[in-house]
Design a protein around this motif. Structure first.
Motif, PDB file in Angstrom:
ATOM      1  N   GLY A 148      -7.205  14.056  17.647  1.00 33.99           N
ATOM      2  CA  GLY A 148      -7.621  12.670  17.439  1.00 33.99           C
ATOM      3  C   GLY A 148      -6.740  11.897  16.477  1.00 33.99           C
ATOM      4  O   GLY A 148      -6.717  10.664  16.510  1.00 33.99           O
ATOM      5  N   VAL A 149      -6.009  12.597  15.623  1.00 33.38           N
ATOM      6  CA  VAL A 149      -5.234  11.887  14.591  1.00 33.38           C
ATOM      7  C   VAL A 149      -3.714  12.055  14.693  1.00 33.38           C
ATOM      8  O   VAL A 149      -2.980  11.251  14.109  1.00 33.38           O
ATOM      9  N   VAL A 150      -3.223  13.098  15.382  1.00 36.18           N
ATOM     10  CA  VAL A 150      -1.769  13.253  15.477  1.00 36.18           C
ATOM     11  C   VAL A 150      -1.215  12.128  16.349  1.00 36.18           C
ATOM     12  O   VAL A 150      -1.683  11.920  17.468  1.00 36.18           O
ATOM     13  N   ARG A 151      -0.281  11.389  15.816  1.00 41.16           N
ATOM     14  CA  ARG A 151       0.284  10.216  16.500  1.00 41.16           C
ATOM     15  C   ARG A 151      -0.826   9.255  16.931  1.00 41.16           C
ATOM     16  O   ARG A 151      -0.766   8.643  17.981  1.00 41.16           O
ATOM     17  N   ARG A 152      -1.867   9.144  16.104  1.00 45.18           N
ATOM     18  CA  ARG A 152      -3.050   8.298  16.348  1.00 45.18           C
ATOM     19  C   ARG A 152      -3.748   8.631  17.655  1.00 45.18           C
ATOM     20  O   ARG A 152      -4.364   7.771  18.282  1.00 45.18           O
TER      21      ARG A 152
ATOM     22  N   GLU B 146      -4.686  20.239   7.812  1.00 46.11           N
ATOM     23  CA  GLU B 146      -3.323  19.804   7.508  1.00 46.11           C
ATOM     24  C   GLU B 146      -2.298  20.761   8.087  1.00 46.11           C
ATOM     25  O   GLU B 146      -1.284  20.344   8.647  1.00 46.11           O
TER      26      GLU B 146
ATOM     27  N   PHE C 172      -7.641   4.626   7.410  1.00 47.33           N
ATOM     28  CA  PHE C 172      -7.736   5.985   7.942  1.00 47.33           C
ATOM     29  C   PHE C 172      -8.965   6.690   7.353  1.00 47.33           C
ATOM     30  O   PHE C 172      -9.734   7.340   8.084  1.00 47.33           O
TER      31      PHE C 172
ATOM     32  N   PHE D 116      -1.623  13.583   2.510  1.00 50.40           N
ATOM     33  CA  PHE D 116      -2.849  14.369   2.679  1.00 50.40           C
ATOM     34  C   PHE D 116      -3.655  14.512   1.386  1.00 50.40           C
ATOM     35  O   PHE D 116      -4.867  14.321   1.394  1.00 50.40           O
TER      36      PHE D 116
ATOM     37  N   HIS E 108       7.214  15.191   8.516  1.00 54.76           N
ATOM     38  CA  HIS E 108       7.907  14.953   9.783  1.00 54.76           C
ATOM     39  C   HIS E 108       8.189  13.472  10.031  1.00 54.76           C
ATOM     40  O   HIS E 108       8.927  13.145  10.957  1.00 54.76           O
TER      41      HIS E 108
ATOM     42  N   ASN F  74       3.597   7.640   9.212  1.00 54.05           N
ATOM     43  CA  ASN F  74       2.467   7.245  10.059  1.00 54.05           C
ATOM     44  C   ASN F  74       2.248   8.169  11.247  1.00 54.05           C
ATOM     45  O   ASN F  74       1.769   7.735  12.289  1.00 54.05           O
ATOM     46  N   LEU F  75       2.614   9.433  11.116  1.00 57.76           N
ATOM     47  CA  LEU F  75       2.458  10.347  12.253  1.00 57.76           C
ATOM     48  C   LEU F  75       1.025  10.857  12.378  1.00 57.76           C
ATOM     49  O   LEU F  75       0.662  11.482  13.368  1.00 57.76           O
ATOM     50  N   VAL F  76       0.212  10.591  11.365  1.00 58.74           N
ATOM     51  CA  VAL F  76      -1.187  11.030  11.402  1.00 58.74           C
ATOM     52  C   VAL F  76      -2.072   9.834  11.053  1.00 58.74           C
ATOM     53  O   VAL F  76      -1.877   9.205  10.008  1.00 58.74           O
ATOM     54  N   GLY F  77      -3.009   9.508  11.928  1.00 61.21           N
ATOM     55  CA  GLY F  77      -3.883   8.372  11.666  1.00 61.21           C
ATOM     56  C   GLY F  77      -4.783   8.111  12.860  1.00 61.21           C
ATOM     57  O   GLY F  77      -4.873   8.929  13.779  1.00 61.21           O
ATOM     58  N   VAL F  78      -5.466   6.987  12.828  1.00 62.82           N
ATOM     59  CA  VAL F  78      -6.321   6.587  13.951  1.00 62.82           C
ATOM     60  C   VAL F  78      -6.175   5.079  14.174  1.00 62.82           C
ATOM     61  O   VAL F  78      -5.689   4.362  13.306  1.00 62.82           O
TER      62      VAL F  78
ATOM     63  N   LEU G 107       3.184  18.980  14.848  1.00 63.18           N
ATOM     64  CA  LEU G 107       4.342  18.094  14.653  1.00 63.18           C
ATOM     65  C   LEU G 107       5.648  18.888  14.668  1.00 63.18           C
ATOM     66  O   LEU G 107       6.657  18.421  15.187  1.00 63.18           O
TER      67      LEU G 107
ATOM     68  N   ILE H 162      -2.000  20.424  11.879  1.00 64.13           N
ATOM     69  CA  ILE H 162      -1.238  19.202  12.197  1.00 64.13           C
ATOM     70  C   ILE H 162       0.252  19.453  12.015  1.00 64.13           C
ATOM     71  O   ILE H 162       1.081  19.059  12.850  1.00 64.13           O
TER      72      ILE H 162
ATOM     73  N   THR I 193      -3.901   2.686  11.425  1.00 62.54           N
ATOM     74  CA  THR I 193      -4.065   3.271  10.101  1.00 62.54           C
ATOM     75  C   THR I 193      -3.304   4.580  10.080  1.00 62.54           C
ATOM     76  O   THR I 193      -2.954   5.110  11.129  1.00 62.54           O
ATOM     77  N   GLY I 194      -3.050   5.118   8.891  1.00 53.46           N
ATOM     78  CA  GLY I 194      -2.387   6.417   8.887  1.00 53.46           C
ATOM     79  C   GLY I 194      -1.753   6.798   7.575  1.00 53.46           C
ATOM     80  O   GLY I 194      -1.710   6.011   6.623  1.00 53.46           O
TER      81      GLY I 194
END
Lengths: 383, 383
Positions: B132-136, B98, A129, A94, A165, A168-172, B105, B101, A159-160
């Motif tokens: 939109g971004v958690v787990r893509r 953050e 991302f 982040f 946790h 790559n748990l956060v991305g688009v 998670l 999120i 991306t991510g």
């Protein structure tokens, strides 16, 4: 953040191999070949007239390749800013995400401008991302400088960043507008990093292309030494990935096959705290692929000969294949299971694995019993 | 983060007005009517069988509406977690993004589970971005509790947070899976907040529906007092927005019309540092719409009578319409221009404005000369 201006001697660039990713409006080309970074300025000027750029890279990559890129872009008369981040997986976080966004906004880049991700998978995932969220989405170019990034992470739009946790748990999902895979950039890689990327190359053979796996068994030395086989191997891997991404962009179905070796691999990365001195992603995938074949043998799906053949090839190129190969150990079967459960591929508590009926015969198994996995891991941990 | 269990008496819920947003696979319904929060559990259970939920709200909204929602969800046997954030625009920030999120998670929600945004535009924009971004990308439900959110921000999939460079500069397009606009929730709004939301309602008349604007001039008291006109006004606004979103989901064309009043409005919010005690979004839009009409007069596009009519209606409902109406002032014309330049709608340095030829006759002007805007603002600042 710093702006760099440099000039380089004109370099002759061979015609690259072009692999199109057919995603309609979001489609793009992957160019593969030596010296592409030296010719990048001209390519960008031709494809994206009137645009401005922010090159985002890391210190290590900058040392080897940044002058080549900025020289080429300066020669082409392009307007750009350069952002150098700290090298390493820690940048998929982040704080770095926020600070990279701040740099892009400070440079007043607009929606039609482009970010350039110059580096390995960490830079590509992070920059993709950032591009996906600045002004709700701007364009970006992948210039992967590692084998792993050239055959895997730079293609397909995943991306991510990582969180406590998991990876790559956060991305688009955000597709690049162009990928330039400069194969001569790989000459600066440490052998360990080249090998790690090779695990993802071999994966495409193991998924559904037994002829490619056999070709790799015969030609891997040429791939490693930078002979013509290297471009061939990268192009084959990119074509395979482009095909899967085309039929299932957002991984609701067959794209999951690309995760062969990754459920175990990600768990190993998690329990070793993403400490690259102990285990890098490709090594986790190598062990994961060996385990996926052995687990498939355990489930009576795959012949022991095929599992042994896979293990033998990975070991021949110098990749790890056993839990015991990870320095410092990987904890208990229970700890590995906990890491597996936090994976994105878990649905309603059910485990999805990529299993196989043999070399090139992988399939998605979406209801694997956790107890069976845990017992298998326990057995493997005992040696 | 806390889990709440509560029970409420069974409430009779009138059949809601349904406005579909026709976006193919990403399509969804907006339900509008009184008491929808009390019936939410049943609606969710029917639409998303087997899913788990995280309700994300703020302290102020929680006080008024959270028990109604959790009671309804408990009655429907749903599994959920509750996250309460600090109220206010300050929550559209990286740290809160953050931490939200992290809560999602930690609750181990998976890709098929849903977030619920219970609150105003701040909560909706933030939670939409988190989803939109958690787990893509996971699904989410908008439960807007302000008029502004019901007619504008909860519909259309724009999500985001603010940065020091400006408002909503970081986010994604991510459509909700359902919008529940409980019109009785608006009874708990402060009059100032209801008025601010009304500016966005009036906007739909001013864009391209002069009959709706005339209807509002005749019926605004009924809308404010909570008579049947309120649901009618909200549904008309949502239908208008749903239509624009359908033809231009990612704002590459006509969706920009929704920004009527917003280029000036966002600049006013920026120069007042998003300080809601001085100016809230809808008030900025009201002043912005009045200025857009006056600027159109200045450009000889719109009759002075139409501009005066718009100003008169906004003033009749108690909205500000002049730069001088902002407590503490708005700085110089140069400062306002700087804020305008950082707006997402700037392309290659060219200013895009929504101008108008009269009530209900707005259009996109994408090459407005900055000098003319600056001179106009200078004039307005002098009174």
């Amino acid at each position: 953040m710093s702006s760099t201006e440099a000039t380089t001697a004109t370099t002759t660039v061979a015609a690259p191999t072009v692999v199109p990713v057919a995603l309609g409006k979001r489609g793009y080309d992957i160019l593969i070949g030596p010296g592409l970074i030296d010719g990048a300025g001209e390519e960008l000027a031709r494809r994206f007239p009137g645009s401005r750029y922010a090159i985002i890279t890391d210190e290590t990559v900058a040392e080897h390749h940044l002058d080549r890129l900025t020289g080429s872009m300066t020669d082409a008369g392009l307007d750009f800013t350069t952002v150098e981040l700290t090298a390493g997986e820690g940048s998929k976080s982040f704080p770095v995400f926020e600070s990279a966004i701040d740099c892009v906004l400070s440079a007043r880049l607009e929606r039609g401008d482009l970010l350039i991700a110059l580096g390995g998978g960490v830079i590509g995932d992070l920059v993709g991302f950032v591009a996906g969220v600045v002004r709700r989405g701007m364009r970006f170019v992948q210039m992967p400088t590692t084998l792993l990034a050239q055959v895997d992470s730079s293609v397909g739009g995943k991306t991510g960043i990582n969180t406590r946790h998991g990876k790559n748990l956060v991305g688009v999902f955000h597709q690049p507008s162009l990928v330039l895979a400069d194969t001569s950039a790989l000459d600066t890689l440490a052998p360990r990093d080249f090998r790690a990327g090779y695990a993802e190359v071999a994966k495409y053979g193991l998924i559904d292309d037994p002829a490619f796996f056999a070709w790799l068994e015969a030609n891997w030395r040429d791939v490693f030494s930078g002979g013509p086989g290297r471009i061939e191997a990268i192009a084959t891997a990119c074509r395979a990935k482009a095909h899967v991404v085309k039929i299932d962009e957002k991984e609701t179905g067959p794209r999951a096959l690309l995760n062969l070796g990754h459920t175990f691999g990600h768990a190993l990365e998690a329990v070793t705290h993403y400490d690259g001195t102990r285990l890098v992603h490709g090594e986790g995938v190598a062990i994961g692929m060996a385990l996926a074949h052995e687990f498939s043998v355990h489930m009576n799906l795959c012949s022991p000969d095929d599992a042994a053949r896979v293990k033998a090839h990975l070991e021949a190129v110098g990749l790890p294949t056993r839990l015991q190969d990870v320095p410092g150990g990987v904890g208990t079967a229970e700890e590995l299971m906990q890491a597996i459960y936090q994976d994105k591929k878990v649905k309603r508590g059910r485990l999805t694995f990529i299993l196989t009926r043999g070399v090139g015969k992988s399939f998605i198994a979406d209801d694997v019993a956790p107890d069976v996995v845990k017992a298998f891991l326990g057995e493997k941990l005992r040696g």
